[in-house]
Design a protein around this motif. Structure first.
Motif, PDB file in Angstrom:
ATOM      1  N   LYS A 226       0.641  -1.358   0.401  1.00  0.00           N
ATOM      2  CA  LYS A 226      -0.151   0.113  -0.054  1.00  0.00           C
ATOM      3  C   LYS A 226       1.019   1.701  -0.196  1.00  0.00           C
ATOM      4  O   LYS A 226       1.890   1.382   0.547  1.00  0.00           O
ATOM      5  CB  LYS A 226      -0.729  -0.260   1.295  1.00  0.00           C
ATOM      6  N   VAL A 227       0.394   2.323  -0.575  1.00  0.00           N
ATOM      7  CA  VAL A 227       1.104   3.333  -0.665  1.00  0.00           C
ATOM      8  C   VAL A 227       0.167   4.161   0.306  1.00  0.00           C
ATOM      9  O   VAL A 227      -0.773   4.795   0.126  1.00  0.00           O
ATOM     10  CB  VAL A 227       1.030   4.077  -2.766  1.00  0.00           C
ATOM     11  N   HIS A 228       1.175   5.110   0.937  1.00  0.00           N
ATOM     12  CA  HIS A 228       0.795   5.711   2.011  1.00  0.00           C
ATOM     13  C   HIS A 228       0.627   7.337   0.497  1.00  0.00           C
ATOM     14  O   HIS A 228       1.307   7.743   0.211  1.00  0.00           O
ATOM     15  CB  HIS A 228       1.482   6.024   2.769  1.00  0.00           C
ATOM     16  N   THR A 229      -0.333   8.159   0.916  1.00  0.00           N
ATOM     17  CA  THR A 229      -1.020   9.150   0.181  1.00  0.00           C
ATOM     18  C   THR A 229      -0.940  10.385   1.207  1.00  0.00           C
ATOM     19  O   THR A 229      -0.655  10.413   2.563  1.00  0.00           O
ATOM     20  CB  THR A 229      -2.284   9.355  -0.676  1.00  0.00           C
ATOM     21  N   ILE A 230      -0.145  11.701   0.315  1.00  0.00           N
ATOM     22  CA  ILE A 230      -0.473  12.607   0.971  1.00  0.00           C
ATOM     23  C   ILE A 230      -0.626  13.779   0.759  1.00  0.00           C
ATOM     24  O   ILE A 230      -1.548  13.358  -0.370  1.00  0.00           O
ATOM     25  CB  ILE A 230       1.355  13.570   0.844  1.00  0.00           C
ATOM     26  N   THR A 231      -1.692  14.493   2.086  1.00  0.00           N
ATOM     27  CA  THR A 231      -3.073  15.116   1.970  1.00  0.00           C
ATOM     28  C   THR A 231      -2.212  16.919   0.586  1.00  0.00           C
ATOM     29  O   THR A 231      -1.092  16.707   0.941  1.00  0.00           O
ATOM     30  CB  THR A 231      -3.970  15.474   2.824  1.00  0.00           C
TER      31      THR A 231
END
Length: 134
Positions: free
Chosen positions: A43-48
């Protein structure tokens, strides 16, 4: 007999042969990776986004081809394909019942019916009578 011990003779030729076999085995199993990519299973952590950033708030035109591709991927296999693609899909592919399930037909539907005696026993069991299996 307990006093006897085998004398270990270190033979440099055999030691060298063992080390050479070990080295060749390591070379056979090693892989040198020169191309790297992102792991698709992780899973890739998305940055807001920053709310006041001008380049993040630009409206971009919709890509109709990409949206159609996403909607097609979200469909189930029955809606995507006319027939099964694998043998596993054959199980349950035709899931419609062969006859219509009519709830009023007493020949196929055997509902739980409570009479006087069954209501009495159900009430006794709910109060804690323990002769259920006698």
């Amino acid at each position: 007999m307990a006093g006897r011990q085998k004398e270990v003779i270190i033979d440099e030729v055999h030691q060298n042969q063992i080390l050479r076999e070990l080295y060749l085995k390591e070379l056979r199993t090693q892989k040198l990776y020169t191309e790297y990519h992102v792991n698709p299973l992780r899973k890739v952590h998305t940055i807001t986004r920053k709310p006041m950033s001008w380049h993040d708030n630009l409206e971009e035109p919709e890509d109709a081809r990409f949206l159609n591709l996403l909607h097609h991927a979200a469909l189930g296999p029955r809606k995507k394909y006319p027939e099964t693609q694998t043998e596993s899909q054959e199980i349950g592919w035709d899931s419609e019942p062969l006859i219509s399930p009519e709830r009023g037909d007493r020949r196929l539907n055997h509902f739980r019916v409570y009479n006087d005696i069954t209501l009495y026993k159900a009430k006794m069991w709910s109060l804690g009578e323990d002769d259920r299996h006698k």
